[in-house]
Each structure stands twice: as structure tokens, then as C-alpha cells.
Design an enzyme around this catalytic site. Structure first.
Site: not given
Ligand code: UN1
Length: 505
Positions: A244, A239-240, A261, A295
Site C-alpha cells: 500500500g 493488501g499488505s 485497505e 485483514c
Molecule cells: C479482508 O480481509 O481483506 O470483515 C476483508 C470481514 C470480511 C472482509 C475482510 N467481510 O472479515
């Protein structure tokens, strides 16, 4: 939008309990609204956990751990294989539900389920290959080796943008390691979590196993309760950066482990010698895929002088013609943002960029509703433009002109996150300089591939405020186990290490 209905195969009701402990569904807390971001209408409601419900889930997962950890790892892998089979069967309906609930286009919704299938296959293989090293002992007739044991019940907190895949990276790998799992999904996408939990129950219950996978839907307090519980040796949270930091601090205070993450502010460097068509396609997918809510989303393009103009024009054209709309329509490339709050954040970022003198090359506006739609937005910025340092979870791409590779790398690394990065160049020397120790500081560094859409086989995660965790492939499984160093003396003497003498007579 008649087709915006929950697929019947998933057997979901308009009101579902969001707590499943040891296979039993019951929840007494507040209702979480599952909203379709395309229509702004309610899809269903999920009853969240009370603190007592959460406690029950933790206790259940703890007692299930006692039997699950005793099972040989390949047997655990066999159950994960069966879950993978079931996910194959449900790929279309589950993919559609993911699209409905979080607004990503259908191809990405189904891709997310494929990511779960891939990790299931990977975890099955791991269940027969995880092992420890044997190391040379300095003492004669001694053998030193490492072994890996199950860790315990693990808390997994996930975000709305990958409502099911990120759970699977953690849960399926943790399960083959011998851990049980408590899942706290995003309160914005609780229904996809209920659907996945039902699939797991369908596989494990007839086999006499319950409590390996548990669901604990709820709000922020549920996450906080899980983070501080000493019975959970590991909390994995996605998450953000703000979330985290809170989770990481709470877990560290009780000497637990966290696997974080978090956010990214990912850049694509495009050098003068790049294949521009390739770069263009990668930047479009990276910046507009999942409506800019990954992300790994490309948030910045750092283009060298001679290609800057052409790339900007081509990007502006493509941004202007990218179809924004119903994520279930095959023509659509950009679905809605998750909710109105996200639209507000988008509008504020655009206004801040404009106020700071940046030029809006395309987009910038929000739709008029229903649905939380915004225009794909391309902004020309300068190296020092402050808003560029922030991760805005929306399809906003900042274009910055750079002199060359050194400046590009320095700008790229100047943000507080360090998740994903990419360079487009046909020069071997530039590519290698980008990948070497003084190059990209991110957990992911790609050449002639964009920043998003990673395969599951590699370790996924990043540095700095991204949190440092690694999930999914490679040796990420180690995070879900405890390491034990063992030394066996098969001789008749008792030599001490470091040559220490301690003679009794
Ligand atoms: C995420 O945005 O938390 O590499 C994961 C990627 C995807 C996973 C993203 N396989 O864009």
C-alpha cells in the site's frame, strides 16, 4: 483428494488467458500458477499480462468509459443487478473454486460469493439514490448544490485472501457510478478472477457492453504499471502495508487518488463483566476463520485479570480441538495457509515469540505436507512483546492480561494499524468509553461482536497504516466519483460572495 477438481459449470480450462480487455481474451506474458494449497498440486495456469497487454486493457477501459458514463445510473444498476443474479446462480461452484484456490473452508468460500451478491444488491439500490446536497447560498436568488460525476477507469488491485469479494466491493459500486474497472487480482488466486470475469462477460456482452469490467492478471510489475498510469484517476488497492505504501506513493506522485485497505492488528478486549461464552465464540471465529488470513483477523486478546485464566484455558482447549484439514470437508474449521512461504512466516513468528520469552499455550508447529497446514497457535505474551506489534498472516493469537479498560484501550491503540476492534462487556459505561473519541482508534469498533465478518452495508476500512480508505457500504461510493459544486444565479443582479464590491462604473 478426487473432489479437489474445478467445478465444470465454471467452464475453466487448465490454461487460461488472464487478460480480458473489451471482452476479448488474450495474454502473452508469464504463466501464473494457480495452486491448491490443500494438496500443493497445480489447479491450472493463467497467462499473465505483458506491459503491452496492460496498455491495451487501460486503453480499452478508457474508451469503454466514454459510453458507459453516458448511461443513466439506474440503467447501469440494472446490469449490476443481472450480474448479481448470475452470481446467485453460480454461488456454489464459484464458492468451491474460491475454497480450492485460497484454502478457506467451503462455508467461507460460499460466504464470499454471498458478499458479492449482497454488494450487487446494495449497488443496485445506490444506482437510484446517489445524489448531492443542496446548500444554502449566501447570495440572494442563488442556488448552490453538489453533483457527482463518473470519475474514469479505475484500477482495482486485490489480495489472495478475498480473491473475489473485495473486487466486487469496488467494481460493482464503481460501475453504478459510471466508471469502468481494470482488475489486477493476486497472482496467487488468478483462476477465481478469470471465473468472475467470465460471469461479467456473460451478462454484459449480449447487452452490447464490453470493457466495463476488465481483467489484467499479472505479477508485481502489472500492479506497478497500473499504479503509475495517469489515465487512471483512482487506484484501489487491498493488501499488505508495504504494498500500500508503494502504490499510494506512486499514485500520489502523479496526483491521482488512492483508496487503500491494508493490514490490521486487531484486538478483542474482554472485561471481567463480559459474557465469556460469547467472547470465546467470537475470538475463535475471528482468530481461526480463513486460517487467520483476514485483514480483520483477531490477532490479540486483551483480557482483564479475573477472566484471563478461564478464557486462556477455554481458548487453549478449543484451539487444541479445532479441526485443521481439507477446507472442502464440512468438519474442518481451519484450512491451509495460502502457500509454503506463509508457513515459513508463521514458523518465524512463533520462533521469535518463543525466543522473547512468550509462552506457547497451544500449537506452534507446521504440518508435514502435502499442503501448507499449520497448527492454530495460542501464545501468552506481555504488553511489550515485540512480535505482537506485527501482523503475521496466520492463525496465531496473542493473549495479554490487562488491569482494566484504560490499559486495554492503550495497548489496543499502540499498534501501527487501525482496522478493526472489539470489546466484550456487559457494562454500558465501558462499551461507550470504548466507542468514544478517546476509545478505539480503528475504522471498525464492535461491542459484543468479534473483529471480523463485517456486513457490506457499513463503510469498511481503517486508519493509520491500514491506509484510511473506505470501501463497500455507507457513502463509500463517493470515492469513485468526482464532486462538482455548482451555483446558479436566477436573479438579475451579480452579488459577490463575502460582500466583495467590484463596481465597474
Ligand atoms: C479482508 O480481509 O481483506 O470483515 C476483508 C470481514 C470480511 C472482509 C475482510 N467481510 O472479515
Amino acid at each position: 483428494m478426487n473432489h479437489h477438481t474445478i467445478p465444470a459449470e465454471l467452464e475453466l480450462k487448465p490454461l487460461e488467458p488472464g487478460v480480458c480487455s473489451n471482452g476479448e481474451w488474450a495474454a502473452q506474458g508469464e504463466e501464473l500458477l494457480s495452486t491448491d494449497p490443500t494438496t500443493s498440486k497445480e489447479l491450472a495456469r493463467v497467462v499473465g499480462a505483458t506491459p503491452e497487454d496492460t496498455l491495451r486493457v487501460i486503453q480499452g477501459a478508457q474508451s469503454a468509459f466514454e459510453s458507459w458514463k453516458k448511461l443513466p445510473a439506474p440503467r447501469r444498476g440494472e446490469y449490476v443487478r443481472l450480474i448479481g443474479e448470475e452470481l446467485r446462480r453460480y454461488k456454489k461452484p464459484l464458492g468451491k473454486l474460491v475454497s480450492l484456490e485460497c484454502g478457506k473452508i467451503l462455508s467461507e468460500g460460499e460466504g464470499e460469493v454471498q458478499e458479492m451478491i449482497d454488494i450487487a444488491d446494495f449497488a443496485v439500490g445506490l444506482s437510484r439514490t446517489i445524489g448531492g446536497a443542496t446548500l444554502p447560498s449566501e447570495r440572494p436568488e442563488h442556488r448552490m448544490f453538489e453533483q457527482w460525476h463518473p470519475l474514469g477507469p479505475v484500477g482495482v488491485i486485490t489480495a489472495f485472501n478475498f480473491p473475489v469479494a473485495v473486487w466486487s466491493w469496488n467494481a460493482l459500486v464503481a460501475a453504478i457510478c459510471g466508471d469502468t474497472v481494470i482488475w489486477k487480482p493476486s497472482e496467487k488466486t488468478p483462476l477465481s478472477a478469470v471465473a468472475v470475469q467470465k460471469i461479467c462477460n456473460k451478462v454484459l456482452e449480449p447487452e452490447g457492453f464490453s470493457g466495463v469490467f476488465n481483467l489484467c492478471a499479472g505479477g508485481r510489475e502489472t500492479g506497478e504499471q497500473i499504479a503509475v498510469d495517469e489515465r487512471l484517476p483512482l487506484i484501489s488497492a487491498t493488501g499488505s502495508c508495504r504494498m500500500g505504501r508503494e502504490v499510494g506513493t506512486a499514485v500520489a506522485a502523479r496526483m491521482g487518488r488512492s483508496l487503500l485497505e491494508l493490514g490490521g492488528n486487531n484486538a478483542v478486549i474482554v472485561l471481567d463483566d463480559a459474557d465469556l461464552d460469547l467472547a470465546l465464540r467470537a475470538v475463535l471465529f475471528g482468530s481461526l476463520g480463513t486460517a487467520g488470513q483476514r485483514c480483520t483477523t483477531t490477532r490479540r486478546v486483551l483480557a482483564q485479570k479475573n477472566v484471563f485464566g478461564e478464557l486462556s484455558r477455554k481458548l487453549a482447549d478449543a484451539y487444541g480441538s479445532a479441526v485443521v484439514g481439507d477446507p472442502l470437508d464440512p468438519q474442518t474449521l481451519v484450512g491451509p495457509l495460502i502457500d509454503e512461504e506463509a508457513v515459513g512466516t508463521f514458523l518465524r513468528a512463533v520462533a521469535t515469540a518463543r525466543d522473547s520469552g512468550a509462552e506457547i499455550l497451544s500449537g506452534g508447529k507446521a504440518g508435514e505436507g502435502p499442503g501448507s497446514f499449520v497448527e492454530p497457535t495460542l501464545i501468552r505474551a506481555e504488553r511489550g512483546t515485540e512480535i505482537v506489534q506485527e501482523e503475521t498472516f496466520a492463525p496465531i493469537l496473542y493473549l495479554i492480561e490487562v488491569d482494566g479498560l484504560d490499559e486495554a484501550i492503550s495497548i489496543q491503540n499502540s499498534v501501527s494499524q487501525g482496522l478493526s476492534s472489539a470489546i466484550f462487556t456487559d457494562s454500558l459505561r465501558s462499551a461507550e468509553r470504548f466507542l468514544c473519541a478517546t476509545g478505539s482508534d480503528c475504522g471498525i469498533a464492535n461491542v459484543n461482536i468479534g473483529t471480523s465478518g463485517a456486513e457490506i452495508g457499513g463503510a469498511f476500512g481503517g486508519e493509520k497504516e491500514t491506509g484510511g480508505g473506505r470501501e463497500a457500504g455507507s457513502d463509500s461510493w463517493k470515492a469513485y466519483m468526482r464532486r462538482q459544486t455548482c451555483t446558479i444565479n436566477y436573479g438579475t443582479e451579480l452579488p459577490l460572495a463575502q460582500g466583495v464590491r467590484f463596481d465597474i462604473d
